[in-house]
Design a protein around this motif. Structure first.
Motif, PDB file in Angstrom:
ATOM      1  N   ASP A 158       0.838  -1.197   0.000  1.00 49.31           N
ATOM      2  CA  ASP A 158       0.000   0.000   0.000  1.00 49.31           C
ATOM      3  C   ASP A 158       0.876   1.250   0.000  1.00 49.31           C
ATOM      4  OD1 ASP A 158      -2.343  -1.410  -0.020  1.00 49.31           O
ATOM      5  OD2 ASP A 158      -3.242  -0.311   1.646  1.00 49.31           O
ATOM      6  N   VAL A 159       0.420   2.251  -0.719  1.00 46.62           N
ATOM      7  CA  VAL A 159       1.091   3.552  -0.755  1.00 46.62           C
ATOM      8  C   VAL A 159       0.041   4.639  -0.550  1.00 46.62           C
ATOM      9  CG1 VAL A 159       2.870   2.698  -2.332  1.00 46.62           C
ATOM     10  CG2 VAL A 159       0.856   3.867  -3.257  1.00 46.62           C
ATOM     11  N   ALA A 160       0.513   5.839  -0.296  1.00 45.78           N
ATOM     12  CA  ALA A 160      -0.381   6.971  -0.091  1.00 45.78           C
ATOM     13  C   ALA A 160      -0.759   7.589  -1.422  1.00 45.78           C
ATOM     14  CB  ALA A 160       0.294   8.014   0.792  1.00 45.78           C
ATOM     15  N   ALA A 179       2.042   1.370   4.099  1.00 47.86           N
ATOM     16  CA  ALA A 179       2.457  -0.040   4.109  1.00 47.86           C
ATOM     17  C   ALA A 179       2.291  -0.649   5.499  1.00 47.86           C
ATOM     18  CB  ALA A 179       3.909  -0.151   3.643  1.00 47.86           C
ATOM     19  N   ALA A 180       2.619   0.128   6.539  1.00 52.35           N
ATOM     20  CA  ALA A 180       2.445  -0.370   7.912  1.00 52.35           C
ATOM     21  C   ALA A 180       0.977  -0.653   8.201  1.00 52.35           C
ATOM     22  CB  ALA A 180       3.007   0.638   8.909  1.00 52.35           C
ATOM     23  N   GLY A 181       0.093   0.238   7.780  1.00 54.22           N
ATOM     24  CA  GLY A 181      -1.330   0.038   8.007  1.00 54.22           C
ATOM     25  C   GLY A 181      -1.859  -1.205   7.343  1.00 54.22           C
ATOM     26  N   ASP A 182      -1.300  -1.530   6.168  1.00 55.48           N
ATOM     27  CA  ASP A 182      -1.799  -2.702   5.450  1.00 55.48           C
ATOM     28  C   ASP A 182      -1.453  -4.004   6.157  1.00 55.48           C
ATOM     29  OD1 ASP A 182      -3.212  -3.599   3.105  1.00 55.48           O
ATOM     30  OD2 ASP A 182      -1.319  -4.440   2.414  1.00 55.48           O
ATOM     31  N   GLY A 204      -4.848  -5.930   5.822  1.00 51.11           N
ATOM     32  CA  GLY A 204      -4.896  -7.102   4.954  1.00 51.11           C
ATOM     33  C   GLY A 204      -5.664  -6.822   3.682  1.00 51.11           C
ATOM     34  N   LYS A 205      -5.646  -7.787   2.764  1.00 58.65           N
ATOM     35  CA  LYS A 205      -6.307  -7.612   1.465  1.00 58.65           C
ATOM     36  C   LYS A 205      -7.700  -8.232   1.416  1.00 58.65           C
ATOM     37  CE  LYS A 205      -2.763  -5.521  -0.223  1.00 58.65           C
ATOM     38  NZ  LYS A 205      -2.808  -4.047  -0.211  1.00 58.65           N
ATOM     39  N   ILE A 263     -11.123  -5.264   6.747  1.00 58.14           N
ATOM     40  CA  ILE A 263     -10.744  -4.175   7.667  1.00 58.14           C
ATOM     41  C   ILE A 263     -10.103  -3.073   6.822  1.00 58.14           C
ATOM     42  CG2 ILE A 263      -9.336  -3.524   9.661  1.00 58.14           C
ATOM     43  CD1 ILE A 263      -9.437  -6.471  10.520  1.00 58.14           C
ATOM     44  N   PRO A 264     -10.853  -2.024   6.495  1.00 61.09           N
ATOM     45  CA  PRO A 264     -10.353  -1.035   5.553  1.00 61.09           C
ATOM     46  C   PRO A 264      -9.645   0.165   6.202  1.00 61.09           C
ATOM     47  CG  PRO A 264     -12.691  -0.695   5.878  1.00 61.09           C
ATOM     48  CD  PRO A 264     -12.306  -1.848   6.754  1.00 61.09           C
ATOM     49  N   VAL A 265      -9.609   0.220   7.538  1.00 61.06           N
ATOM     50  CA  VAL A 265      -9.024   1.372   8.222  1.00 61.06           C
ATOM     51  C   VAL A 265      -8.076   0.878   9.307  1.00 61.06           C
ATOM     52  CG1 VAL A 265      -9.460   3.475   9.562  1.00 61.06           C
ATOM     53  CG2 VAL A 265     -11.078   2.771   7.772  1.00 61.06           C
ATOM     54  N   ALA A 266      -6.916   1.519   9.412  1.00 63.07           N
ATOM     55  CA  ALA A 266      -5.976   1.241  10.494  1.00 63.07           C
ATOM     56  C   ALA A 266      -5.524   2.567  11.090  1.00 63.07           C
ATOM     57  CB  ALA A 266      -4.780   0.450   9.985  1.00 63.07           C
ATOM     58  N   VAL A 267      -5.019   2.496  12.318  1.00 66.89           N
ATOM     59  CA  VAL A 267      -4.520   3.670  13.021  1.00 66.89           C
ATOM     60  C   VAL A 267      -3.056   3.441  13.383  1.00 66.89           C
ATOM     61  CG1 VAL A 267      -4.728   5.102  15.092  1.00 66.89           C
ATOM     62  CG2 VAL A 267      -6.781   4.223  13.962  1.00 66.89           C
TER      63      VAL A 267
END
Length: 430
Positions: free
Chosen positions: A144-146, A182-185, A189-190, A194-198
């Motif tokens: 994942d990238v921004a 990348a850390a959030g992914d 996961g794919k 779970i589409p959101v991480a903190v």
């Protein structure tokens, strides 16, 4: 410093028009300085970027600004936001059959709006990064990238700092927002839903202002050494190859010419031969001596054989000024080593034609490669009209047959645009 990456559980399926900020605020618990990593898919769904499309390729076409590389049906393209990615981000996963998801129309604007809503509802100082999954040149695997950001700098510039050994850093600029994505992914996961991480523990990155968004992450075209895929770059070089007749005084890098010659000698040739030789005129004295001798030979022949008057001769020989004005010349020569001897003139003539075609292919390789090196060129036929003179001045073997001369240099001005030429007029199908 400790760092925590936490998944946000309990989000429902997102529909068009949903208040995404409210849904995330209800699902999670947030602290000042938290950075939210939000998968672009749910942003797109909330913004109604769901498209019913039986033809995914047509949807990709509509989102594409520029094709970077193509291999079979797979395409790497640049989309309207400047993102270079597979299929323009058009995604058929995590969406109903018969539909595709487009990326948010403006991911930075989406990040700003979502941040404002979340800060309003939670009373916390937050940053938001909208993420998407990219492949990467030179590396296997996805990450994942921004693609959108608000409330943090997406790059950290280390240039001018010193490392632990006292060495000054000259090139290091860290893509902080991509590292966070990348850390959030790792916890999203794919296929986990779970589409959101903190990310918690980096409050110093969160700014009061929204900032410049993700745009600083996109490399400018002038700095992009890999702007095109291999076949696209080759086609682009062929298209850009133009006859250049005016050059700057900038010296030509001999190593670049040698690389072009290395490409030239890969051309096809008859009977497994190597019927090319390239004479590189790198010194002004040699170039001047050759061109003066050629001019004298031309003037003599035009006067004695063609009966031209001096004014007409001057106009004709002035065409050779492109060679005199160029900072570098290459004289391609044909050699018939390895050719077959035939007793009849018809087959002997065909044999020479095969070898002549081979050197034409080699010179085309040379010109195209020089274009890729940033040089302009002009292939001029003049040495073919005074071959003995050229051989004498350059001290060439008798079997080396000069086949024109190539002027090389930096173009003095950009070539004029020319319309695309359709191949239809040059094709016969049987």
């Amino acid at each position: 410093m400790s760092l925590h990456v936490l998944p946000v559980h309990g989000l429902p399926e997102i529909e068009a028009g949903a208040d995404l900020g409210e849904l995330i605020a209800k699902a999670g618990s947030f602290e000042d300085g938290d950075i939210l990593l939000v998968t672009s898919k749910i942003v797109s769904k909330a913004e109604g970027r769901l498209l019913r499309a039986a033809d995914r390729a047509a949807a990709i076409d509509a989102e594409t600004v520029r094709v970077v590389a193509r291999r079979g049906p797979a395409r790497i393209v640049e989309n309207r936001n400047g993102l270079v990615m597979a299929a323009a981000g058009v995604d058929a996963s995590n969406t109903a059959p018969g539909t595709v998801l487009l990326l948010p129309e403006d991911p930075d604007a989406s990040a700003r709006a979502l941040r404002a809503r979340l800060q309003q509802l939670t009373g916390r100082r937050l940053a938001v990064v909208v993420t998407d999954t990219f492949g990467r040149p030179w590396r296997n695997g996805l990450t994942d990238v921004a693609i959108g950001a608000a409330g943090l700098p997406v790059l950290e510039d280390h240039r001018g700092r010193t490392d632990t050994h006292g060495n000054e850093l000259a090139l290091t600029v860290t893509a902080t927002a991509d590292e966070l994505a990348a850390a959030g992914d790792l916890v999203k996961g794919k296929a986990s839903g779970i589409p959101v991480a903190v990310v918690r523990g980096l409050p110093h990155l969160v700014t009061a202002e929204d900032g410049d968004g993700s745009r600083p992450l996109i490399r400018a075209a002038a700095d992009d050494m890999f702007r095109l895929g291999t076949s696209e770059a080759l086609r682009r070089a062929v298209t850009l190859r133009r006859t250049i007749r005016a050059f700057t005084a900038e010296p030509v890098d001999p190593a670049a010419v040698r690389r072009a010659v290395a490409a030239a000698v890969t051309a096809p040739a008859p009977h497994h031969t190597t019927p090319w030789r390239f004479v590189l005129l790198e010194t002004p004295e040699v170039r001047t001596r050759l061109l003066d001798a050629m001019l004298a030979a031309w003037q003599r022949d035009l006067a004695e054989l063609d009966g031209w008057d001096p004014a007409k001769i001057a106009r004709r020989t002035a065409r050779g000024n492109v060679l005199r004005d160029a900072p570098y010349l290459v004289v391609p020569c044909l050699v018939m080593d390895g050719s077959h001897a035939y007793p009849d003139g018809r087959r002997a003539g065909a044999e020479r034609e095969m070898f002549t075609v081979a050197i034409g292919a080699a010179v085309e390789n040379l010109l195209v490669t020089l274009t890729g090196e940033g040089y302009g060129s002009a292939w001029v036929s003049s040495t073919m009209f005074c071959r003995d003179t050229v051989r004498e001045v350059l001290e060439l073997p008798a079997g080396w047959d000069p086949m024109g001369a190539v002027a090389v240099g930096r173009p003095a001005e950009p070539p004029r645009e020319r319309p695309e030429r359709s191949a239809d007029a040059f094709i016969a199908v049987r």
